[in-house]
Write a protein that holds these residues in place. Sequence first.
Motif, PDB file in Angstrom:
ATOM      1  N   LEU A 233       0.784  -0.983   0.502  1.00  0.00           N
ATOM      2  CA  LEU A 233       0.060   0.208   0.415  1.00  0.00           C
ATOM      3  C   LEU A 233       0.592   1.350   0.083  1.00  0.00           C
ATOM      4  CD1 LEU A 233      -3.120   1.134  -0.073  1.00  0.00           C
ATOM      5  CD2 LEU A 233      -2.837   1.194   3.104  1.00  0.00           C
ATOM      6  N   GLY A 234       1.850   0.840   1.035  1.00  0.00           N
ATOM      7  CA  GLY A 234       3.065   2.225   0.863  1.00  0.00           C
ATOM      8  C   GLY A 234       3.434   3.016  -0.186  1.00  0.00           C
ATOM      9  N   GLU A 235       4.007   1.333  -1.756  1.00  0.00           N
ATOM     10  CA  GLU A 235       4.516   1.873  -2.523  1.00  0.00           C
ATOM     11  C   GLU A 235       3.199   2.310  -3.593  1.00  0.00           C
ATOM     12  OE1 GLU A 235       7.916  -2.093  -2.481  1.00  0.00           O
ATOM     13  OE2 GLU A 235       6.129  -2.133  -3.426  1.00  0.00           O
ATOM     14  N   PHE A 236       1.991   1.921  -3.118  1.00  0.00           N
ATOM     15  CA  PHE A 236       1.206   2.620  -4.584  1.00  0.00           C
ATOM     16  C   PHE A 236       0.736   3.751  -4.227  1.00  0.00           C
ATOM     17  CE2 PHE A 236      -3.157   3.218  -5.923  1.00  0.00           C
ATOM     18  CZ  PHE A 236      -2.732   2.877  -6.875  1.00  0.00           C
ATOM     19  N   PHE A 237       0.948   3.901  -2.395  1.00  0.00           N
ATOM     20  CA  PHE A 237       0.843   5.534  -2.969  1.00  0.00           C
ATOM     21  C   PHE A 237       1.949   6.533  -2.878  1.00  0.00           C
ATOM     22  CE2 PHE A 237      -2.194   4.597   1.422  1.00  0.00           C
ATOM     23  CZ  PHE A 237      -3.600   4.536   0.426  1.00  0.00           C
ATOM     24  N   GLU A 238       2.555   6.399  -2.483  1.00  0.00           N
ATOM     25  CA  GLU A 238       3.777   6.924  -3.381  1.00  0.00           C
ATOM     26  C   GLU A 238       4.337   7.290  -4.454  1.00  0.00           C
ATOM     27  OE1 GLU A 238       7.288   9.396  -2.559  1.00  0.00           O
ATOM     28  OE2 GLU A 238       5.645   8.793  -0.931  1.00  0.00           O
ATOM     29  N   THR A 239       3.794   6.178  -5.625  1.00  0.00           N
ATOM     30  CA  THR A 239       4.218   6.638  -6.428  1.00  0.00           C
ATOM     31  C   THR A 239       3.410   6.540  -7.872  1.00  0.00           C
ATOM     32  OG1 THR A 239       3.607   3.637  -7.245  1.00  0.00           O
ATOM     33  CG2 THR A 239       6.123   3.977  -6.692  1.00  0.00           C
ATOM     34  N   ARG A 240       1.757   6.521  -6.670  1.00  0.00           N
ATOM     35  CA  ARG A 240       0.495   6.672  -7.629  1.00  0.00           C
ATOM     36  C   ARG A 240       0.040   8.343  -7.487  1.00  0.00           C
ATOM     37  NH1 ARG A 240      -1.437   2.542 -10.926  1.00  0.00           N
ATOM     38  NH2 ARG A 240      -3.153   4.706 -11.555  1.00  0.00           N
ATOM     39  N   ILE A 241       0.821   8.901  -6.076  1.00  0.00           N
ATOM     40  CA  ILE A 241      -0.194   9.522  -5.615  1.00  0.00           C
ATOM     41  C   ILE A 241       0.900  10.494  -5.411  1.00  0.00           C
ATOM     42  CG2 ILE A 241      -1.710  10.250  -4.585  1.00  0.00           C
ATOM     43  CD1 ILE A 241      -2.922   7.462  -3.586  1.00  0.00           C
ATOM     44  N   PHE A 242       0.761  10.626  -3.616  1.00  0.00           N
ATOM     45  CA  PHE A 242       2.132  10.917  -3.531  1.00  0.00           C
ATOM     46  C   PHE A 242       3.658  11.377  -4.848  1.00  0.00           C
ATOM     47  CE2 PHE A 242       1.309   8.068   0.327  1.00  0.00           C
ATOM     48  CZ  PHE A 242       0.138   8.852   0.573  1.00  0.00           C
ATOM     49  N   GLU A 243       3.463  11.296  -5.536  1.00  0.00           N
ATOM     50  CA  GLU A 243       5.506  11.534  -6.193  1.00  0.00           C
ATOM     51  C   GLU A 243       4.414  12.418  -7.331  1.00  0.00           C
ATOM     52  OE1 GLU A 243       7.609   9.016  -7.570  1.00  0.00           O
ATOM     53  OE2 GLU A 243       8.667   8.379  -5.671  1.00  0.00           O
ATOM     54  N   PRO A 244       3.427  11.868  -8.448  1.00  0.00           N
ATOM     55  CA  PRO A 244       2.918  12.680  -8.764  1.00  0.00           C
ATOM     56  C   PRO A 244       2.339  14.093  -8.408  1.00  0.00           C
ATOM     57  CG  PRO A 244       2.382  10.145  -9.416  1.00  0.00           C
ATOM     58  CD  PRO A 244       2.966  10.821  -8.025  1.00  0.00           C
ATOM     59  N   LEU A 245       2.259  14.464  -6.640  1.00  0.00           N
ATOM     60  CA  LEU A 245       1.117  15.421  -6.600  1.00  0.00           C
ATOM     61  C   LEU A 245       1.855  16.165  -5.114  1.00  0.00           C
ATOM     62  CD1 LEU A 245      -2.522  14.109  -5.019  1.00  0.00           C
ATOM     63  CD2 LEU A 245      -1.804  15.391  -7.448  1.00  0.00           C
ATOM     64  N   GLN A 246       3.199  15.887  -5.195  1.00  0.00           N
ATOM     65  CA  GLN A 246       4.360  16.043  -5.124  1.00  0.00           C
ATOM     66  C   GLN A 246       4.403  16.369  -3.447  1.00  0.00           C
ATOM     67  OE1 GLN A 246       5.648  20.426  -6.906  1.00  0.00           O
ATOM     68  NE2 GLN A 246       4.806  19.366  -8.373  1.00  0.00           N
ATOM     69  N   MET A 247       4.070  15.506  -2.324  1.00  0.00           N
ATOM     70  CA  MET A 247       3.353  15.533  -1.621  1.00  0.00           C
ATOM     71  C   MET A 247       5.093  14.207  -0.458  1.00  0.00           C
ATOM     72  SD  MET A 247      -0.633  14.036  -2.018  1.00  0.00           S
ATOM     73  CE  MET A 247      -0.947  14.131   0.246  1.00  0.00           C
ATOM     74  N   GLN A 248       5.297  15.070  -0.716  1.00  0.00           N
ATOM     75  CA  GLN A 248       6.599  14.734   0.019  1.00  0.00           C
ATOM     76  C   GLN A 248       6.587  14.851   1.806  1.00  0.00           C
ATOM     77  OE1 GLN A 248      10.032  17.625  -0.746  1.00  0.00           O
ATOM     78  NE2 GLN A 248       9.717  17.228  -3.164  1.00  0.00           N
ATOM     79  N   ASP A 249       6.212  15.222   2.358  1.00  0.00           N
ATOM     80  CA  ASP A 249       5.951  14.688   3.580  1.00  0.00           C
ATOM     81  C   ASP A 249       4.549  13.853   3.978  1.00  0.00           C
ATOM     82  OD1 ASP A 249       8.423  15.711   4.689  1.00  0.00           O
ATOM     83  OD2 ASP A 249       6.755  18.050   4.065  1.00  0.00           O
ATOM     84  N   THR A 250       4.083  13.056   2.701  1.00  0.00           N
ATOM     85  CA  THR A 250       2.811  11.844   3.849  1.00  0.00           C
ATOM     86  C   THR A 250       3.753  10.378   3.325  1.00  0.00           C
ATOM     87  OG1 THR A 250       1.752  13.550   2.651  1.00  0.00           O
ATOM     88  CG2 THR A 250       0.796  11.186   2.616  1.00  0.00           C
ATOM     89  N   PHE A 251       3.491   9.876   4.484  1.00  0.00           N
ATOM     90  CA  PHE A 251       4.351   8.414   4.380  1.00  0.00           C
ATOM     91  C   PHE A 251       3.519   7.934   5.512  1.00  0.00           C
ATOM     92  CE2 PHE A 251       6.928  11.671   5.089  1.00  0.00           C
ATOM     93  CZ  PHE A 251       6.986  12.187   6.231  1.00  0.00           C
TER      94      PHE A 251
END
Length: 431
Positions: A233-251
């Motif tokens: 789930l963390g990998e999906f969030f990071e690659t598909r949502i957080f990186e494209p949205l530049q959410m660098q402090d969500t984890f």
Amino acid sequence: MQLKTFSGRQVLRAAAFLGAALALVSTAAADNLSYGSPESVGMSSERLERIAPVLNQYVDDGELVGVVSMIARRGEIVHFDAYGDINQQTGQDVEQDSIFRIYSMTKPITTLAVMMLYEEGKLLLTDPVEKYLPAFRNVRVAGPGGALVAPQRPMTVQMLMTHTSGLTYGVFGDTMVDRQYREANVMAAPDLDTFIERLGQIPLQYQPGTRFHYSVSTDVLGALVEAVSGMTLGEFFETRIFEPLQMQDTFFQVPQEKLNRFGTNHSYNPQSGQLEIADSPANSNFVNRMTFESGGGGLLSTAEDYMRFAQMVLNGGELDGARIIGNKTLEYMTQNHLPGIFGDQGAHDPQTLPGFVNGTGFGLGFAVVEDQTAAGGVGSDGEYYWGGAAGTIFWIDPVEDLIGIVMIQHMNVRVPLRATFKALTYAAITD
């Protein structure tokens, strides 16, 4: 009349906000979300200035330890304030980039992840959950007198999204099923596989599709994301949502280099009348990797990161050129789904969930306000929102093109934070 005075800390916060606004205004043309003048988006600077003193007074009165508040309208951030402490033990100031436990504000992100897979044709909302998570194939339902009966219909993906799956949390009651949740330590599972294995051995509290009941359903959605995508789930969030949205402090876990921005969580003790430490950075599961990646309540974030997520949703699925999900899909997610599930049976009464207000239903991952007059506060029909156990809140108003966010770390807030912040926000709208 006595004039309100401001502390040196408040003056510094205001200066910091103005500095950030000036620094970023030059990039406004290239940015989908930027800092701007309130007047340029139909809001009053003078009226927005009412917000900080009111929220800050909660800190000065000892009701809250620290608070960060943020407002955006038409893609422009017009209010961003931080006041108080992030760490009660050390007295460390809360900052605009402080990291917060957002708990159930994870749920809209997880639900959106499942809808992304739906858009790709990898699942249907009407699919039985057992198709992807076999642990639910033989699940039973608690019947009258403790008897176990067969489900009358399969639990579906949509039922997980709308909390009509028949699952529970195990902490809001003391039924036979609640006790089994606690005995099995469902929410203390070391990973999602163990969580699902334990859950599949416990009967459902209600027949699927017959009752709205807030539950671990969104955690099950997180396991579904893993089963369908082949990623954690963390990998999906990071690659598909957080990186494209530049959410660098969500984890899910605070990186070592960001620990200085992560503080204590607090709880009010009615016996002592004092705020106490509920979770400290040194002992937190969010630092020491002691729990699974919870799609229902495991994320940490900042006000600005969550604003980027919310603005993407308000924009119809896109932010700064990054398309995350389709506009029509988001329209579907932010409708009230409960009448369509229950018809006129009345089982979707919002009063069954603490925190719901009159005139409110539930969509896919969001509560949806259908009648603002019944809700008892200014706003718009069609706005949608959710919050977290530690007092974090957000709402999105598509009518006014408006987003509000408040970040605190307080498990049982005694002050009407959301209602007060909303009233102050809408009072600043001038067009």
